[in-house]
Design a protein around this motif. Structure first.
Motif, mmCIF file in Angstrom:
data_model
loop_
_atom_site.group_PDB
_atom_site.id
_atom_site.type_symbol
_atom_site.label_atom_id
_atom_site.label_comp_id
_atom_site.label_asym_id
_atom_site.label_seq_id
_atom_site.Cartn_x
_atom_site.Cartn_y
_atom_site.Cartn_z
ATOM 1 N N TRP A 45 0.832 -1.209 0.000
ATOM 2 C CA TRP A 45 0.000 0.000 0.000
ATOM 3 C C TRP A 45 0.864 1.256 0.000
ATOM 4 C CZ3 TRP A 45 -3.724 -1.960 4.394
ATOM 5 C CH2 TRP A 45 -4.642 -2.881 3.836
ATOM 6 N N CYS A 46 1.971 1.216 0.721
ATOM 7 C CA CYS A 46 2.858 2.380 0.758
ATOM 8 C C CYS A 46 3.405 2.685 -0.634
ATOM 9 C CB CYS A 46 4.022 2.137 1.712
ATOM 10 S SG CYS A 46 3.522 2.173 3.441
ATOM 11 N N GLY A 47 3.719 1.625 -1.382
ATOM 12 C CA GLY A 47 4.216 1.804 -2.749
ATOM 13 C C GLY A 47 3.180 2.520 -3.608
ATOM 14 N N ASP A 48 1.914 2.209 -3.375
ATOM 15 C CA ASP A 48 0.851 2.851 -4.148
ATOM 16 C C ASP A 48 0.739 4.328 -3.790
ATOM 17 O OD1 ASP A 48 0.167 0.521 -5.513
ATOM 18 O OD2 ASP A 48 -1.125 -0.157 -3.888
ATOM 19 N N LYS A 49 0.882 4.641 -2.512
ATOM 20 C CA LYS A 49 0.822 6.040 -2.070
ATOM 21 C C LYS A 49 1.962 6.840 -2.719
ATOM 22 C CE LYS A 49 0.748 8.617 2.354
ATOM 23 N NZ LYS A 49 0.694 8.449 3.823
ATOM 24 N N LEU A 50 3.109 6.196 -2.818
ATOM 25 C CA LEU A 50 4.283 6.846 -3.409
ATOM 26 C C LEU A 50 4.022 7.219 -4.871
ATOM 27 C CD1 LEU A 50 7.834 5.483 -2.746
ATOM 28 C CD2 LEU A 50 7.278 6.537 -4.896
ATOM 29 N N GLU A 51 3.448 6.275 -5.611
ATOM 30 C CA GLU A 51 3.179 6.527 -7.035
ATOM 31 C C GLU A 51 2.193 7.676 -7.214
ATOM 32 O OE1 GLU A 51 3.874 5.197 -10.095
ATOM 33 O OE2 GLU A 51 5.432 3.827 -9.420
ATOM 34 N N ILE A 52 1.142 7.677 -6.394
ATOM 35 C CA ILE A 52 0.097 8.693 -6.541
ATOM 36 C C ILE A 52 0.628 10.084 -6.187
ATOM 37 C CG2 ILE A 52 -2.013 9.562 -5.424
ATOM 38 C CD1 ILE A 52 -2.981 7.505 -7.162
ATOM 39 N N ASN A 53 1.381 10.196 -5.113
ATOM 40 C CA ASN A 53 1.758 11.520 -4.633
ATOM 41 C C ASN A 53 3.053 12.066 -5.224
ATOM 42 O OD1 ASN A 53 -0.507 11.410 -3.115
ATOM 43 N ND2 ASN A 53 0.508 11.239 -1.123
ATOM 44 N N TRP A 54 3.927 11.169 -5.689
ATOM 45 C CA TRP A 54 5.232 11.649 -6.138
ATOM 46 C C TRP A 54 5.606 11.190 -7.553
ATOM 47 C CZ3 TRP A 54 4.290 10.370 -1.017
ATOM 48 C CH2 TRP A 54 4.531 11.393 -0.085
ATOM 49 N N GLY A 55 4.707 10.453 -8.203
ATOM 50 C CA GLY A 55 5.043 9.905 -9.519
ATOM 51 C C GLY A 55 4.096 10.382 -10.601
ATOM 52 N N ARG A 56 4.050 9.619 -11.700
ATOM 53 C CA ARG A 56 3.187 9.967 -12.828
ATOM 54 C C ARG A 56 2.509 8.689 -13.320
ATOM 55 N NH1 ARG A 56 6.730 12.348 -17.189
ATOM 56 N NH2 ARG A 56 6.899 14.229 -15.966
ATOM 57 N N PRO A 57 1.636 8.111 -12.478
ATOM 58 C CA PRO A 57 1.041 6.814 -12.823
ATOM 59 C C PRO A 57 0.010 6.952 -13.951
ATOM 60 C CG PRO A 57 0.072 7.670 -10.793
ATOM 61 C CD PRO A 57 1.160 8.624 -11.178
ATOM 62 N N ASP A 58 -0.127 5.891 -14.760
ATOM 63 C CA ASP A 58 -1.143 5.930 -15.815
ATOM 64 C C ASP A 58 -2.538 5.713 -15.194
ATOM 65 O OD1 ASP A 58 -1.607 3.198 -15.442
ATOM 66 O OD2 ASP A 58 -0.242 2.609 -17.045
ATOM 67 N N ALA A 59 -3.558 5.847 -16.033
ATOM 68 C CA ALA A 59 -4.936 5.859 -15.518
ATOM 69 C C ALA A 59 -5.295 4.566 -14.783
ATOM 70 C CB ALA A 59 -5.910 6.115 -16.670
ATOM 71 N N ASP A 60 -4.879 3.418 -15.348
ATOM 72 C CA ASP A 60 -5.208 2.135 -14.709
ATOM 73 C C ASP A 60 -4.558 2.023 -13.343
ATOM 74 O OD1 ASP A 60 -6.730 1.305 -16.750
ATOM 75 O OD2 ASP A 60 -5.221 -0.016 -17.670
#
Lengths: 65, 420
Positions: B174-189
């Motif tokens: 779950w922490c990895g997901d938070k990282l992508e959302i707040n500090w990355g550029r994740p695609d729509a999926d």
């Protein structure tokens, strides 16, 4: 040697207590700096100067040398 | 890359590009040398590059607000935003809250992270490390990230907060997901999946606070709940859940990455590891130099509350700033010969990797103890530890958190010392 501290600006990093543990400590209740010795002996001078240099918040001062 | 005079725009700079993620420092150094502040169109932030300016910004929370510190870096889809809006009931408590509200929360947490409190965790950290190291000591080759540097900080901070060891794997994901959302550029999926998981993570924290209120344990969450008995200003349930939501993330990702950066730097230079093995007193300053040279937090964010001038560059109000800690930590005006990795560097401790001022990292003592313990134990036990040849080291795709995703090391098991 006379020291003063600005407790309000202290960010609780503890670097002062690391440099001069006989002179500075962090309070158990609010984690801010406390002066154990307001007039430390001459033998503590090097450590005190180190602590003043180390303090990232700049809240420690020697008001009388 | 170079900025045209009077038009400080870093058109070619993308802090999420392959080139930057693999080798950020030559790019950051170029940016710093060409100016103190550049607008970065790829993320719509201003990158700030000099030590002195970043230190001053961190010391002036009224002009440089921290509210943006945890905001999603990239625009999210309506669907992802909707999931987060409905499900995330956390409130700003630490890194993204400004004084004076921040001061109240911080005052209730700082005493729990005092150096002498953290020192009491040292034994537990050593026990965890020993157990993890014993599991691979005879193999002669291991990916040190999943084997040691990933689980250890998680076990430590989750135990501190009170989370059961059995939930570590789930929480880490779950922490990895938070990282992508707040500090990355994740695609729509990915956004959809990550937003859903962030909500699950939040629900977990909320439920955990309820459980601890019913049946207190020997952990930080229960300590925060207990503060209410004698303190009118103590944190409420929502604030406590928000604190553990924040700390359970901040408290291990950064430490894992710092361990990886330390090992990569120490093992890739001839003779350094042997020096550490021969003289364990060098471990502390080696960790400090890693914080300076190859920080696990390479950038952090602020937003201007009014128009400002930084190093002669005019920046409007409400401008989002990317404070390039990595550029500041290599600023030659503070660190002589900044590109030399010097494990006895005299002033390494003034690096900005833990921030400065009001938001100075709450867990810095804990982080240091963990990394020093791990590096010290590995140096003692495996005198001929080395990086496996031919591996490509990759880094997570985000603007702030930097450390090897995998690091394969080798040693001769027959040469491995015992703990004694």
């Amino acid at each position: 040697m006379t020291l003063s501290i600005d407790r309000a600006g202290c960010t609780s990093c503890g670097d002062c207590a690391l440099a001069a543990p006989e002179v500075f400590d962090l309070d158990d209740d609010d984690a801010k700096v406390i002066l154990l010795l307001a007039h430390p002996p001459e033998s503590a001078r090097v450590a005190v100067e180190q602590a003043i240099r180390d303090c990232p918040a700049g809240v420690l001062a020697m008001v009388e040398t | 890359m170079s900025a045209v005079a009077g038009c400080p725009v870093a058109h070619g700079f993308d802090p999420l590009s392959d080139e930057y993620l693999a080798e950020p420092y030559s790019i950051l150094n170029d940016l710093r040398e060409s100016g103190p502040a550049h607008h970065v169109p790829s993320i719509d932030y201003w990158v700030i590059t000099r030590y002195e300016d970043i230190a001053a910004i961190l010391s002036d929370p009224a002009t440089y607000s921290a509210t943006v510190a945890q905001a999603p870096l990239s625009a999210l889809t309506d669907e992802a935003q909707d999931i987060l809006r409905r499900g995330l009931r956390n409130v700003p408590v630490l890194s993204n809250l400004d004084p004076p509200a921040h001061s109240r929360i911080r005052l209730h947490l700082a005493p729990l992270f005092l150096p002498r409190k953290v020192a009491k965790l040292q034994q537990r950290i050593e026990e965890f490390s020993m157990r993890l190291i014993d599991d691979f000591a005879q193999l002669g080759r291991v990916d040190i990230v999943p084997a040691l540097t990933f689980p250890l900080p998680a076990l430590t901070v989750f135990r501190l907060l009170g989370f059961p060891d059995a939930d570590v794997e789930q929480l880490k994901q779950w922490c990895g997901d938070k990282l992508e959302i707040n500090w990355g550029r994740p695609d729509a999926d990915y956004q959809l999946r990550a937003a859903t998981n962030m909500v699950k993570f939040w629900d977990y924290c909320e439920r955990f606070v309820e459980q601890q209120a019913q049946a207190p344990g020997d952990n930080l969450t229960s300590q925060l709940l207990r503060q209410r008995e004698s303190d009118d200003g103590a944190l409420n349930d929502q604030e406590i859940a928000s604190v553990i939501f924040a700390l359970s993330f901040a408290g291990h990702e950064t430490t894992t990455n710092l361990m990886g950066n330390a090992l990569r730097n120490l093992l890739s230079r001839p003779g350094l590891w042997q020096r550490l093995h021969a003289d364990p007193t060098l471990v502390d300053s080696a960790v400090e130099e890693t914080l300076r040279f190859d920080s696990s937090v390479i950038a952090w964010r602020r937003v201007t509350t009014k128009a400002v001038t930084i190093g002669g560059v005019d920046i409007p109000a409400n401008a989002r700033l990317m404070l390039a800690f990595g550029a500041a930590n290599h600023d030659p005006s503070v660190f002589p010969e900044p590109e030399v990795f010097d494990i006895q560097r005299e002033n390494a401790r003034v690096q900005l990797s833990f921030g400065k001022g009001t938001h100075f990292c709450l867990g810095q003592h804990l982080g240091r103890v963990e990394v020093r313990t791990v590096i010290g134990m590995l140096a003692r036990r495996f005198p001929d530890l080395r990086l496996a040849e031919g591996q490509t080291v990759t880094y997570p795709r985000n603007i702030s958190f930097r450390g090897p995703e995998s690091l394969i090391v080798e040693w001769s098991p027959e040469g491995a010392a015992q703990w004694a």
